[in-house]
Write a protein that holds these residues in place. Structure first.
Motif, PDB file in Angstrom:
ATOM      1  N   TRP A 291       0.795  -1.232   0.000  1.00  0.00           N
ATOM      2  CA  TRP A 291       0.000   0.000   0.000  1.00  0.00           C
ATOM      3  C   TRP A 291       0.821   1.273   0.000  1.00  0.00           C
ATOM      4  CZ3 TRP A 291      -4.904  -0.831  -1.166  1.00  0.00           C
ATOM      5  CH2 TRP A 291      -5.416  -2.105  -0.934  1.00  0.00           C
ATOM      6  N   TRP A 292       2.077   1.209   0.409  1.00  0.00           N
ATOM      7  CA  TRP A 292       2.919   2.405   0.380  1.00  0.00           C
ATOM      8  C   TRP A 292       3.934   2.371  -0.757  1.00  0.00           C
ATOM      9  CZ3 TRP A 292       4.435   3.732   6.165  1.00  0.00           C
ATOM     10  CH2 TRP A 292       3.254   3.971   6.881  1.00  0.00           C
TER      11      TRP A 292
ATOM     12  N   VAL B 234      -3.378   5.583   4.088  1.00  0.00           N
ATOM     13  CA  VAL B 234      -4.205   5.335   5.276  1.00  0.00           C
ATOM     14  C   VAL B 234      -4.567   3.862   5.375  1.00  0.00           C
ATOM     15  CG1 VAL B 234      -6.415   5.840   6.382  1.00  0.00           C
ATOM     16  CG2 VAL B 234      -5.091   7.694   5.324  1.00  0.00           C
ATOM     17  N   HIS B 235      -4.878   3.229   4.236  1.00  0.00           N
ATOM     18  CA  HIS B 235      -5.191   1.802   4.240  1.00  0.00           C
ATOM     19  C   HIS B 235      -4.032   1.005   4.851  1.00  0.00           C
ATOM     20  CE1 HIS B 235      -7.052  -1.909   2.345  1.00  0.00           C
ATOM     21  NE2 HIS B 235      -5.847  -2.332   2.681  1.00  0.00           N
ATOM     22  N   GLY B 236      -2.824   1.296   4.395  1.00  0.00           N
ATOM     23  CA  GLY B 236      -1.665   0.593   4.933  1.00  0.00           C
ATOM     24  C   GLY B 236      -1.453   0.860   6.405  1.00  0.00           C
ATOM     25  N   ALA B 237      -1.633   2.123   6.810  1.00  0.00           N
ATOM     26  CA  ALA B 237      -1.430   2.486   8.216  1.00  0.00           C
ATOM     27  C   ALA B 237      -2.455   1.787   9.107  1.00  0.00           C
ATOM     28  CB  ALA B 237      -1.524   4.003   8.372  1.00  0.00           C
ATOM     29  N   LEU B 238      -3.721   1.719   8.672  1.00  0.00           N
ATOM     30  CA  LEU B 238      -4.738   1.033   9.461  1.00  0.00           C
ATOM     31  C   LEU B 238      -4.409  -0.447   9.597  1.00  0.00           C
ATOM     32  CD1 LEU B 238      -7.979   2.705   8.044  1.00  0.00           C
ATOM     33  CD2 LEU B 238      -7.023   2.987  10.343  1.00  0.00           C
ATOM     34  N   GLY B 239      -3.858  -1.033   8.532  1.00  0.00           N
ATOM     35  CA  GLY B 239      -3.458  -2.432   8.610  1.00  0.00           C
ATOM     36  C   GLY B 239      -2.318  -2.657   9.588  1.00  0.00           C
TER      37      GLY B 239
ATOM     38  N   VAL C 240      -1.738  -1.083  12.328  1.00  0.00           N
ATOM     39  CA  VAL C 240      -2.202  -1.018  13.721  1.00  0.00           C
ATOM     40  C   VAL C 240      -3.421  -1.920  13.940  1.00  0.00           C
ATOM     41  CG1 VAL C 240      -1.254   1.275  14.095  1.00  0.00           C
ATOM     42  CG2 VAL C 240      -3.585   1.048  13.220  1.00  0.00           C
ATOM     43  N   GLU C 241      -3.673  -2.827  12.968  1.00  0.00           N
ATOM     44  CA  GLU C 241      -4.715  -3.849  13.068  1.00  0.00           C
ATOM     45  C   GLU C 241      -6.111  -3.262  13.250  1.00  0.00           C
ATOM     46  OE1 GLU C 241      -3.551  -7.594  15.036  1.00  0.00           O
ATOM     47  OE2 GLU C 241      -1.810  -6.494  15.769  1.00  0.00           O
ATOM     48  N   LEU C 242      -6.403  -2.208  12.502  1.00  0.00           N
ATOM     49  CA  LEU C 242      -7.743  -1.632  12.450  1.00  0.00           C
ATOM     50  C   LEU C 242      -8.339  -1.881  11.062  1.00  0.00           C
ATOM     51  CD1 LEU C 242      -7.204   1.753  14.346  1.00  0.00           C
ATOM     52  CD2 LEU C 242      -8.354  -0.311  15.195  1.00  0.00           C
ATOM     53  N   ASP C 243      -8.245  -3.121  10.619  1.00  0.00           N
ATOM     54  CA  ASP C 243      -8.662  -3.467   9.259  1.00  0.00           C
ATOM     55  C   ASP C 243     -10.130  -3.141   9.000  1.00  0.00           C
ATOM     56  OD1 ASP C 243      -6.201  -4.588   9.718  1.00  0.00           O
ATOM     57  OD2 ASP C 243      -6.613  -6.438   8.650  1.00  0.00           O
ATOM     58  N   GLY C 244     -10.973  -3.226  10.022  1.00  0.00           N
ATOM     59  CA  GLY C 244     -12.393  -3.010   9.835  1.00  0.00           C
ATOM     60  C   GLY C 244     -12.761  -1.596   9.447  1.00  0.00           C
ATOM     61  N   TRP C 245     -11.840  -0.655   9.619  1.00  0.00           N
ATOM     62  CA  TRP C 245     -12.114   0.746   9.278  1.00  0.00           C
ATOM     63  C   TRP C 245     -11.565   1.136   7.909  1.00  0.00           C
ATOM     64  CZ3 TRP C 245     -15.625   3.392  11.799  1.00  0.00           C
ATOM     65  CH2 TRP C 245     -15.945   2.981  13.101  1.00  0.00           C
ATOM     66  N   ARG C 246     -10.992   0.182   7.193  1.00  0.00           N
ATOM     67  CA  ARG C 246     -10.398   0.520   5.901  1.00  0.00           C
ATOM     68  C   ARG C 246     -11.429   0.947   4.867  1.00  0.00           C
ATOM     69  NH1 ARG C 246      -6.035  -4.464   5.270  1.00  0.00           N
ATOM     70  NH2 ARG C 246      -4.212  -3.318   6.014  1.00  0.00           N
ATOM     71  N   TRP C 247     -12.689   0.570   5.055  1.00  0.00           N
ATOM     72  CA  TRP C 247     -13.720   0.941   4.087  1.00  0.00           C
ATOM     73  C   TRP C 247     -13.841   2.456   3.954  1.00  0.00           C
ATOM     74  CZ3 TRP C 247     -17.813   4.004   5.426  1.00  0.00           C
ATOM     75  CH2 TRP C 247     -18.075   4.153   6.792  1.00  0.00           C
TER      76      TRP C 247
END
Length: 406
Positions: free
Chosen positions: A189-190, A233-238, A240-247
């Motif tokens: 993602w980066w 942001v998608h990569g950063a959320l991944g 920190v294991e906040l995958d559910g907010w990637r939408w």
């Protein structure tokens, strides 16, 4: 009469950066997916696994995202970016040592999958070569004119890839699993998505305008910034294991990719196969991002039925299709050959689309069928790579057909 070695100074392999880089990347792709085919075959049968020191999925991502694709990225950018910026070609003295470092480093890293200490050694060598190449591209990208937008966007993607290799190195030196997660997320993602999208944003409308009558170039800067921001942001959320907010970022990014794909007139582009490949490949980006958004929303309710389907739509569908179309185009154009995909190249591309669908199906199929479908997909992809290599690799070892330098 003595025959010169393929690695001798002045050999056609080193006439231009893309020659050595594309050849090395292709060889590594074949090696990596051969190993992966063996691993998947072991899962589908009673054969023993390869016994890597890394979890097989992690090793697969490392070697593909961090190892094989970067050769193509550097080969393309070293060839195309100076043209974007109105500069002369980059001298071999500025990239040849770095290419050797990447090749040596990945050879050591692959051996390190069985002998752990070599993994860190190989990654350290790769990182050094990567930094050298990034430094060369910096001198090209960060110029005041002409418009440096795409060159700088691609450079920041290269920087993200360097961070990915650094994270993998820390992991190999004893860092926790979190570093491997950073390496995976940053690599996809980066690094790859920012570079691939920046190149598509610049080149697909440009190529189309030369083919389609009355074509109007649609290339808004805001779309590039939105996609790069969403990918970051998608990569950063991944991480920190906040995958559910990637939408939150995947949905708008997917809709923008869909809008761009339609505005770029993909149907009209099909009159020229090499151009049509790029449009079809780009369509996979919107599919992948919208699948990512759906997966993230579904995960909020405890449903994870898509598995790795969104990632394979991105990796095999978008990256793989754009790779085949763009690398074939660069290889033909920069070897003095006609810019036309022959029947074999077009057939390989169509076969790749079938493989993508098969691999996505494997992610959503019942558990009893999934390993067999995965094996069929990886064997299909490996076969495409081998046939493509037999068709195109000899070109890198010969002078241009039109007698021009490069």
């Amino acid at each position: 009469m003595a025959v010169s070695s393929p690695l001798a100074a002045g050999h056609p392999l080193f006439f231009a950066p893309h020659r050595a880089m594309f050849l090395s990347g292709t060889v590594m792709l074949v090696v990596v997916f051969f190993l992966w085919a063996v691993e998947i075959a072991a899962r589908a049968t009673i054969l023993p696994s390869l016994g890597w020191v890394l979890p097989p999925g992690w090793a697969h991502v490392l070697l593909t995202v961090g190892g094989a694709f970067p050769f193509f990225v550097f080969g393309f950018l070293m060839t195309a970016m100076p043209r974007w910026q109105g500069m002369g070609e980059i001298a071999a003295s500025r990239w040849l040592v770095s290419w050797r470092l990447l090749a040596l480093g990945w050879a050591a890293a692959i051996a390190g999958l069985w002998f752990g200490p070599l993994l860190a050694v190989g990654l350290a060598i790769v990182l050094y070569g990567w930094m050298r190449l990034a430094a060369v591209l910096w001198t090209v990208a960060f110029r005041s004119r002409p418009d440096p937008l795409h060159a700088r966007a691609a450079w920041w993607g290269v920087a993200g890839g360097g961070l990915s290799i650094f994270a993998w190195l820390v992991f190999a030196l004893g860092g926790g699993a979190g570093w491997a997660r950073v390496g995976i997320e940053a690599g996809v993602w980066w690094f790859l998505l920012p570079v691939f999208f920046s190149v598509c944003h610049r080149m697909v409308p440009f190529f189309s305008s030369n083919i389609i009558p009355g074509y109007v170039i649609v290339r808004p800067r805001w779309a590039l910034w939105l996609m790069l921001g969403a990918s970051f942001v998608h990569g950063a959320l991944g991480m920190v294991e906040l995958d559910g907010w990637r939408w939150v970022v995947d949905l708008p990014a997917g809709l923008v990719a869909l809008w761009l794909g339609i505005r770029w007139r993909p149907v009209a582009a099909q009159r020229v196969r090499l151009l049509g490949m790029l449009h079809i490949g780009f369509a996979w980006l919107s599919i992948a991002l919208l699948l990512c958004a759906a997966q993230a929303v579904a995960s909020q309710f405890g449903w994870h039925g898509l598995g790795l389907a969104p990632l394979h739509a991105l990796g095999l569908g978008f990256f793989g299709s754009i790779w085949l179309g763009m690398v074939s185009r660069v290889t033909l154009g920069h070897s003095g050959r006609p810019l036309a995909a022959d029947r074999l190249t077009w057939s390989l591309f169509l076969a790749l689309q079938a493989v993508v669908l098969l691999r996505i199906l494997a992610d959503v199929a019942p558990a009893v069928l999934s390993p067999l479908l995965m094996l069929a997909a990886v064997v299909g992809w490996l076969s495409i790579l081998v046939v493509w290599a037999l068709r195109y690799l000899p070109i890198y070892l010969r002078p241009r057909a039109d007698g021009r330098p490069g």
